[in-house]
Design an enzyme around this catalytic site. Structure first.
Site, PDB file in Angstrom:
ATOM      1  N   HIS A 453       0.802  -1.115   0.015  1.00  0.00           N
ATOM      2  CA  HIS A 453       0.190   0.094   0.058  1.00  0.00           C
ATOM      3  C   HIS A 453       0.959   1.358  -0.084  1.00  0.00           C
ATOM      4  O   HIS A 453       0.805   2.123  -0.759  1.00  0.00           O
ATOM      5  CB  HIS A 453      -0.977  -0.080   1.311  1.00  0.00           C
ATOM      6  N   GLU A 454       1.860   1.419   0.860  1.00  0.00           N
ATOM      7  CA  GLU A 454       2.575   2.552   0.949  1.00  0.00           C
ATOM      8  C   GLU A 454       3.524   2.598   0.048  1.00  0.00           C
ATOM      9  O   GLU A 454       3.864   3.830  -0.548  1.00  0.00           O
ATOM     10  CB  GLU A 454       3.301   2.630   2.405  1.00  0.00           C
ATOM     11  N   HIS A 457       1.768   4.585  -2.906  1.00  0.00           N
ATOM     12  CA  HIS A 457       1.912   5.928  -2.890  1.00  0.00           C
ATOM     13  C   HIS A 457       3.067   6.092  -3.111  1.00  0.00           C
ATOM     14  O   HIS A 457       3.332   7.408  -4.047  1.00  0.00           O
ATOM     15  CB  HIS A 457       1.645   6.319  -1.140  1.00  0.00           C
ATOM     16  N   HIS A 460       3.609   6.736  -6.906  1.00  0.00           N
ATOM     17  CA  HIS A 460       2.717   7.937  -7.185  1.00  0.00           C
ATOM     18  C   HIS A 460       3.650   9.177  -7.023  1.00  0.00           C
ATOM     19  O   HIS A 460       3.813   9.795  -8.046  1.00  0.00           O
ATOM     20  CB  HIS A 460       1.522   8.072  -6.495  1.00  0.00           C
TER      21      HIS A 460
END
Ligand SMILES: [Zn+2]
Length: 660
Positions: A453-454, A457, A460
């Site tokens: 998940h992190e 990010h 991104h």
């Protein structure tokens, strides 16, 4: 020498001390004010370049020092830094008001806006619009008396949100469960006992210490056979910030809710939610409530069945501190699987290779550890990240383990944001189980998901390829920001991915196929319950921020009413979520908690496309990178998503993925 006053590319953590921060903040404010005054005093007619761009590029020093200060407050804080932040936060908030309520500046921005944007490219137009709306939303259009009130509200909000989260951290740290008799540990796996023994030693205590930090609390609630101790932990956790002491957050909650409503109403909105959602992909409270209602309708009956099945195992009247325990037992019965069984296959350094390797396979990027890059704590590792053609893409910091100076949870942040000619420096911070004396760090499956998940990010942030910082990377609408992160979580149950790294840390044996199959089968275990829990938080959030009148209710009573429709567990009267719900009170998710579910609709839909085309398909990955990850907030997210997918997302893929 104050390191903030010397130009740098890499943040010189080894040179930075608390004493450097306040002088750099004050100097940074003075420099930016001078830059703003120069923009306002410019005799030339306002243009995009001399006004919008000049403003975008102002405040470099202030940006540098506050980035470090706020990041360290979360990742590696100390009492002195907290006191400093308390002292500086009103000053900073005042400064940002001074810019946003600067009449001369606003008139120039407005003049550029009114001159029309025909000669500007799409990114410039977006920056112009965002800047103009920023001023409007900051009260620049208000008459003088209302402007003054607006300024006070902002200042109070920034102080109260800081106070709220500091209270929460203090209450989390203040409680320990100290056990000295081995029989009290019944049910707890070896790894938890070891962690608890280390925690005791750190405090110079005998025996075992359990805390309210997730890596200690969550397994305790799942494994501990001693029901009275589970109750003790549950009560401590769920009554944080409700006690009659200086960390009580009840009054702060009421003030935060009222200040946000008042702020929205000053600007002509009827509620805070209406104001917040104007700049979100969902656009209106009605759309959000419709999504929450749609989810309740789809999931509630299944969730009720799931809870009943779990509590059927309890030989007594079930209480909320029994749910995790029996849910875990039932999961074990059904799938013969639990987080502990997977740990040996998820040794942190291998998981890291697997996750980095996934990015290499999808996007061709590579990671090279660089010990020359300064870090803020010895647990942090820094990497140079290279693009497929070998050009530098980013710096990535990883910070995996809990410590007293770190907030709980996991997050991604930046030390330098991407802009034209500047590559980003991104950090991922987590609270994963630590190595013990005789074992390396072994993760649970949930921790693998958190990592992915992190890391999503981080991608991104690292792929960002825009001209302007304010439109770069994760600077997108709140309800779009979780798409890249939640998208990556999908890989956690893909066999072909797990096989690339998941081998036993002692024997080297590859993770058995049938174990992976059981993980997949168990993935939807209690998925409807989990969905309802998220929905309940969304309802609570929307209840506070759709208020049109001052909030005067009792917080606990209000909370119980607000999420009633989605509450699946028996209530525990003294518990209160609101007072420790940082997301919606102090963390920027006010009227935005729904966005996790909103983004899930998107991530399920996006991953369904990868499943169709192959989960490692480099063409689809390239399209995801080019159309979404690189683009930041340069276009409306609806458009970005369509560019990638060729159509809008529907809820279908999410329902399918969760077995409905
Ligand atoms: Zn996230």
């Amino acid at each position: 020498m104050n390191p903030f006053f010397t130009p740098y590319t890499l943040t010189p953590f080894h040179l930075i001390h608390n004493a450097h921060i306040a002088p750099a903040v004050h100097q940074g404010i003075a420099e930016q004010m001078a830059e703003i005054e120069a923009i306002v005093a410019n005799p030339d007619a306002p243009t995009f370049e001399n006004t919008i761009l000049a403003l975008e590029e102002s405040g470099a020093l202030l940006d540098k020092v506050t980035t470090v200060m706020y990041n360290l407050l979360s990742a590696h804080t100390n009492d002195e830094l907290e006191a400093l932040a308390q002292e500086l936060s009103p000053v900073l908030s005042e400064h940002s008001s001074n810019i946003m309520l600067n009449e001369g500046l606003y008139l120039r921005v407005k003049a550029v806006m009114e001159a029309g944007a025909d000669h500007l490219d799409a990114e410039e137009r977006m920056l112009l619009e965002k800047t103009y709306e920023g001023f409007e939303r900051a009260g620049a259009n208000l008459p003088a008396d209302k402007k003054e009130r607006f300024r006070e509200i902002k200042k109070d909000l920034s102080q109260l949100t800081l106070q709220f989260s500091q209270n929460n951290l203090k209450e989390t740290n203040d409680f320990i469960l100290h056990l000295t008799a081995e029989e009290d540990l019944a049910g707890l796996p070896e790894s938890q006992r070891e962690q608890a023994a280390i925690a005791a030693r750190e405090r110079e205590l005998e025996g075992w210490v359990f805390t309210l930090h997730a890596p200690s609390y969550v397994p305790f609630m799942q494994y501990a056979e001693r029901r009275d101790l589970r109750q003790k932990m549950y009560e401590a956790y769920n009554t944080k910030c409700t006690h009659d002491n200086e960390h009580n957050n009840f009054e702060i909650v009421a003030r935060l809710v009222n200040l946000r409503r008042e702020l929205a109403q000053l600007l002509g909105y009827s509620t805070y939610a209406e104001y917040a959602l104007k700049r979100r992909m969902a656009e209106t409270p009605e759309t959000v409530n419709a999504l929450l209602a749609q989810l309740i309708e789809a999931y509630k009956p299944t969730a009720q069945r799931e809870v009943a099945e779990v509590f059927a195992l309890a030989p007594h009247e079930p209480q909320p501190w029994d749910f995790a325990y029996y849910a875990h037992k039932l999961q074990k019965q059904r799938y013969d699987i639990d987080a502990e069984m997977l740990r040996p296959y998820f040794e942190l350094s291998r998981v890291k290779q697997g996750v980095f390797g996934l990015a290499t396979r999808l996007y061709g990027i590579t990671f090279v550890e660089n010990k020359e890059i300064p870090v803020y704590h010895e647990d942090v590792t820094a990497y140079d990240v290279f693009d497929a053609d070998g050009s530098p893409l980013a710096v990535l910091y990883t910070d995996f383990h809990p410590r007293a100076s770190k907030q709980g949870g996991a997050w991604m942040t930046s030390y330098r944001e991407q802009a034209a000619g500047e590559r980003p420096h991104v950090s991922i911070v987590m609270n994963f189980s630590k190595p013990t004396d005789d074992k390396p760090a072994l993760l649970t499956h949930g921790e693998l998901e958190t990592f992915l998940h992190e890391f999503g990010h981080a991608l991104h942030g690292m792929f960002a390829n825009t001209r302007f910082k304010s439109l770069s990377g994760t600077n997108v609408y709140w309800d779009f920001v979780e798409l890249p992160s939640q998208f990556m979580e999908n890989y956690a149950v893909e066999k072909e991915f797990l096989r690339t790294f998941a081998s036993h840390y002692e024997t080297g044996e590859e993770i058995p196929d049938e174990l992976v199959e059981r993980i997949i089968a168990s993935r939807n275990y209690n998925a409807a319950y989990a969905c309802m829990r998220q929905v309940s938080f969304g309802l609570l959030d929307m209840a506070y921020y759709t208020l049109t009148e001052p909030f005067t209710a009792d917080v606990r009573t209000f909370e119980r009413q607000a999420w009633l429709e989605a509450q699946m567990l028996p209530p525990f009267a003294p518990a209160c979520m609101t007072v420790q719900f940082g997301h919606i009170m102090s963390g920027g998710y006010s009227a935005g908690y729904y966005s996790y579910k909103w983004a899930e609709v998107l991530d399920a839909d996006a991953f369904a496309y990868f499943k169709e085309q192959g989960i490692f398909n480099p063409e689809v990955a390239t399209s995801f990178r080019k159309n979404i990850l690189e683009r930041g907030g340069t276009q409306h997210p609806k458009q970005l998503y369509r560019n990638f997918r060729g159509k809008d997302a529907t809820i279908d893929a999410l329902l399918t993925r969760t077995g409905l």
